[in-house]
Design an enzyme around this catalytic site. Structure first.
Site, mmCIF file in Angstrom:
data_model
loop_
_atom_site.group_PDB
_atom_site.id
_atom_site.type_symbol
_atom_site.label_atom_id
_atom_site.label_comp_id
_atom_site.label_asym_id
_atom_site.label_seq_id
_atom_site.Cartn_x
_atom_site.Cartn_y
_atom_site.Cartn_z
ATOM 1 N N CYS A 1 5.795 -0.006 7.354
ATOM 2 C CA CYS A 1 5.405 1.169 6.592
ATOM 3 C C CYS A 1 6.586 1.623 5.750
ATOM 4 O O CYS A 1 7.720 1.689 6.256
ATOM 5 C CB CYS A 1 4.959 2.281 7.546
ATOM 6 S SG CYS A 1 4.419 3.783 6.724
ATOM 7 N N LEU A 2 6.325 1.949 4.498
ATOM 8 C CA LEU A 2 7.396 2.416 3.620
ATOM 9 C C LEU A 2 7.984 3.735 4.103
ATOM 10 O O LEU A 2 9.110 4.071 3.758
ATOM 11 C CB LEU A 2 6.880 2.552 2.186
ATOM 12 C CG LEU A 2 6.420 1.244 1.531
ATOM 13 C CD1 LEU A 2 5.827 1.515 0.158
ATOM 14 C CD2 LEU A 2 7.565 0.243 1.450
ATOM 15 N N HIS B 1 -4.664 1.250 7.401
ATOM 16 C CA HIS B 1 -3.317 1.824 7.497
ATOM 17 C C HIS B 1 -3.166 2.983 6.502
ATOM 18 O O HIS B 1 -2.685 4.064 6.863
ATOM 19 C CB HIS B 1 -2.283 0.726 7.232
ATOM 20 C CG HIS B 1 -0.867 1.182 7.256
ATOM 21 N ND1 HIS B 1 -0.002 0.847 8.270
ATOM 22 C CD2 HIS B 1 -0.143 1.941 6.385
ATOM 23 C CE1 HIS B 1 1.186 1.377 8.032
ATOM 24 N NE2 HIS B 1 1.129 2.046 6.889
ATOM 25 N N GLU B 2 -3.571 2.754 5.258
ATOM 26 C CA GLU B 2 -3.425 3.787 4.231
ATOM 27 C C GLU B 2 -4.374 4.958 4.479
ATOM 28 O O GLU B 2 -3.993 6.120 4.285
ATOM 29 C CB GLU B 2 -3.618 3.198 2.833
ATOM 30 C CG GLU B 2 -2.624 2.111 2.463
ATOM 31 C CD GLU B 2 -1.161 2.476 2.680
ATOM 32 O OE1 GLU B 2 -0.807 3.664 2.554
ATOM 33 O OE2 GLU B 2 -0.364 1.564 2.981
ATOM 34 N N GLY C 1 0.834 -1.190 0.000
ATOM 35 C CA GLY C 1 0.000 0.000 0.000
ATOM 36 C C GLY C 1 0.869 1.239 0.000
ATOM 37 O O GLY C 1 2.004 1.211 0.484
ATOM 38 N N HIS D 1 -2.912 7.322 6.899
ATOM 39 C CA HIS D 1 -1.963 8.270 6.303
ATOM 40 C C HIS D 1 -2.686 9.518 5.795
ATOM 41 O O HIS D 1 -2.152 10.627 5.871
ATOM 42 C CB HIS D 1 -1.194 7.634 5.141
ATOM 43 C CG HIS D 1 -0.011 6.835 5.558
ATOM 44 N ND1 HIS D 1 1.054 7.376 6.238
ATOM 45 C CD2 HIS D 1 0.281 5.527 5.374
ATOM 46 C CE1 HIS D 1 1.961 6.426 6.454
ATOM 47 N NE2 HIS D 1 1.510 5.295 5.951
ATOM 48 N N GLN E 1 2.556 9.944 1.373
ATOM 49 C CA GLN E 1 3.851 9.282 1.486
ATOM 50 C C GLN E 1 4.796 9.642 0.339
ATOM 51 O O GLN E 1 5.992 9.403 0.440
ATOM 52 C CB GLN E 1 3.683 7.765 1.549
ATOM 53 C CG GLN E 1 3.059 7.288 2.839
ATOM 54 C CD GLN E 1 2.974 5.780 2.842
ATOM 55 O OE1 GLN E 1 2.014 5.214 2.345
ATOM 56 N NE2 GLN E 1 4.001 5.146 3.389
#
Length: 168
Positions: free
Chosen positions: A91-92, A133-134, A47, A137, A52
């Site tokens: 997480c990226l 999660h996304e 994701g 963000h 991000q």
């Protein structure tokens, strides 16, 4: 398409609420979605939210079934039922780290797809976790902010080593 730079924890774009996408069918949004999908694949993620990649808009891409990449624009997410589950998340924007987060097991979501068409559905397990999660963000929330026990947070390599040692 292009590989975009991923914002890391500490950058202010990750801590602010993202703006709604005014025209989901605009060519620049379609290009952004394609670039985000390529960036997510390159980073081996499941994701990626627009904040991000330094774009404060309410959209994210994700791998719903593990391979197909979908976009969700201006999403709305609500829990279904009271059942929650704790699971490890990464997480990226927080590379090399993992933490255990408790989230609703099932969610209902709605928004627009990558073509600007209305989409809605229900998700459970990992898919529900990725959607939540996304969406976090888009609200300026990192998974760390949802953690209840920081003893369940660490470097991915160390956690894997500890799990392997414990399995022996």
């Amino acid at each position: 398409m292009a590989i975009l730079k991923i914002a890391r924890m500490g950058h202010p774009v990750l801590l602010r609420e993202a703006d709604p996408v005014p025209d989901p069918t605009a060519p620049e949004i379609r290009r952004l979605i394609a670039d985000m999908a390529e960036t997510m694949r390159d980073a081996q993620g499941i994701g990626l939210a627009a904040p991000q990649i330094h774009v404060p808009l309410r959209l994210f891409v994700w791998r719903g079934d593990g391979s197909t990449v979908s976009a969700l624009i201006n999403p709305e997410v609500e829990p279904l039922g009271d059942e929650v589950e704790a699971a490890w998340e990464g997480c990226l924007s927080i590379p090399g780290m993992r933490g255990c987060v408790t989230r609703p097991r099932r969610v209902r979501y709605r928004g627009l797809d990558g073509e600007g068409r209305p989409v809605e559905g229900e998700a459970e397990g990992m898919a529900a976790r990725v959607i939540q999660h996304e969406t976090d963000h888009l609200d300026g929330v990192l998974y760390l902010m949802r953690m209840e026990d920081f003893a369940l947070f660490g470097f991915t390599e160390e956690l894997a080593r500890a799990a392997a040692d414990q399995a022996r």
